[in-house]
Design a protein around this motif. Structure first.
Motif, PDB file in Angstrom:
ATOM      1  N   ARG A   1       6.298   4.343  -7.519  1.00  0.00           N
ATOM      2  CA  ARG A   1       6.691   5.405  -6.661  1.00  0.00           C
ATOM      3  C   ARG A   1       5.903   5.479  -5.204  1.00  0.00           C
TER       4      ARG A   1
ATOM      5  N   GLU B   1       0.798  -1.230   0.013  1.00  0.00           N
ATOM      6  CA  GLU B   1      -0.022  -0.047   0.135  1.00  0.00           C
ATOM      7  C   GLU B   1       0.854   1.303  -0.028  1.00  0.00           C
TER       8      GLU B   1
ATOM      9  N   PHE C   1       3.018   1.860  -2.015  1.00  0.00           N
ATOM     10  CA  PHE C   1       3.612   2.296  -3.690  1.00  0.00           C
ATOM     11  C   PHE C   1       2.541   2.177  -4.341  1.00  0.00           C
ATOM     12  N   ASP C   2       2.553   3.080  -5.465  1.00  0.00           N
ATOM     13  CA  ASP C   2       1.569   3.038  -6.463  1.00  0.00           C
ATOM     14  C   ASP C   2       1.931   1.943  -7.496  1.00  0.00           C
ATOM     15  N   GLU C   3       1.115   2.067  -8.708  1.00  0.00           N
ATOM     16  CA  GLU C   3       1.245   1.200  -9.778  1.00  0.00           C
ATOM     17  C   GLU C   3       2.704   1.145 -10.619  1.00  0.00           C
ATOM     18  N   THR C   4       3.255   2.521 -10.441  1.00  0.00           N
ATOM     19  CA  THR C   4       4.510   2.688 -11.297  1.00  0.00           C
ATOM     20  C   THR C   4       5.693   2.456 -10.420  1.00  0.00           C
TER      21      THR C   4
ATOM     22  N   LYS D   1       3.955   6.706  -2.324  1.00  0.00           N
ATOM     23  CA  LYS D   1       2.931   7.516  -1.972  1.00  0.00           C
ATOM     24  C   LYS D   1       2.921   8.450  -0.827  1.00  0.00           C
TER      25      LYS D   1
ATOM     26  N   GLY E   1       0.707   6.494   2.189  1.00  0.00           N
ATOM     27  CA  GLY E   1       1.027   4.998   2.011  1.00  0.00           C
ATOM     28  C   GLY E   1       1.162   4.582   3.293  1.00  0.00           C
TER      29      GLY E   1
END
Length: 229
Positions: A191, A184, A186-189, A193, A197
């Motif tokens: 990177r 949770e 990190f995002d889909e790329t 949050k 996060g």
């Protein structure tokens, strides 16, 4: 009595000297001498500066002496830089002269309680190594050969070591394989949050969790702008 006072006032003390100006403080004079020594000049008897010639060998000695030490003056050299000089300049060939030989000669020429060697001791150490490196030559010719190997040289600075890609490190840093609370963060790329996060942010929009059409109602009920008559 007045005559005696006048005559006494005219006498000067033989050993007296004029007061130094504020600019000629002892500390300033010492700093000036140190600067002159480092620039290759010395004060003459009449206040003139006489240039002191520095040979190519001594210049290389100073370059290696200050290598890696911001407080070094270049007048003496420690054992680490001595070994580096012999290695970078090719004095160590692995056959006639080894790193052990270099360390032994350094301990031999330096003073008993010292950790560094002066330039004169440096030349003495080179002469010791030269006799061992060039056995078929005279002591003077052998020393000149070693001098030529060092003259004009500077410390070799190795490049930055690149990190080697490791499968273990790659697996630990691949965010697509993270699970649980770590996923949770990190995002889909991949990177981060940031705070979102790490901390559970309360949604105050009024929509239930997981609703995907937030804001669509306002778009439906919004009336299109009327054309002017």
């Amino acid at each position: 009595m007045e005559e005696f006072k006048v005559q006494t006032a005219k006498h000067t003390v033989p050993n007296s000297s004029p007061m130094r100006p504020h600019s000629e403080h002892p500390k300033d004079h010492a700093a000036k001498r140190l600067s002159s020594a480092s620039n290759g000049t010395s004060d003459g008897g009449a206040g003139a500066k006489t240039p002191v010639e520095i040979t190519a060998l001594e210049e290389s000695f100073r370059r290696f002496a200050i290598h890696g030490d911001t407080r070094a003056t270049g007048r003496d050299m420690n054992g680490k830089n001595w070994s580096k000089l012999c290695k970078d300049c090719g004095v160590i060939d692995g056959k006639g002269i080894t790193l052990t030989d270099v360390d032994i000669v350094f301990s031999k020429v330096k003073n008993k309680s010292a950790r560094t060697i002066t330039y004169s001791q440096f030349k003495e150490a080179l002469a010791e190594l030269a006799r061992k490196r060039f056995k078929d030559k005279s002591s003077e010719d052998a020393a000149q050969e070693v001098y030529r190997m060092i003259e004009g040289k500077s410390p070799v600075i190795a490049g930055v070591t690149r990190a080697v890609a490791s499968p273990t490190v790659s697996r630990l840093t691949d965010t697509t394989k993270f699970t649980g609370s770590h996923k949770e963060r990190f995002d889909e790329t991949g990177r981060g949050k940031g705070k979102a996060g790490r901390v559970e942010v309360v949604d105050t929009s009024g929509y239930v969790s997981g609703y995907k059409h937030a804001g669509s109602y306002e778009k439906k009920v919004q009336k299109p702008p009327q054309k002017p008559l």
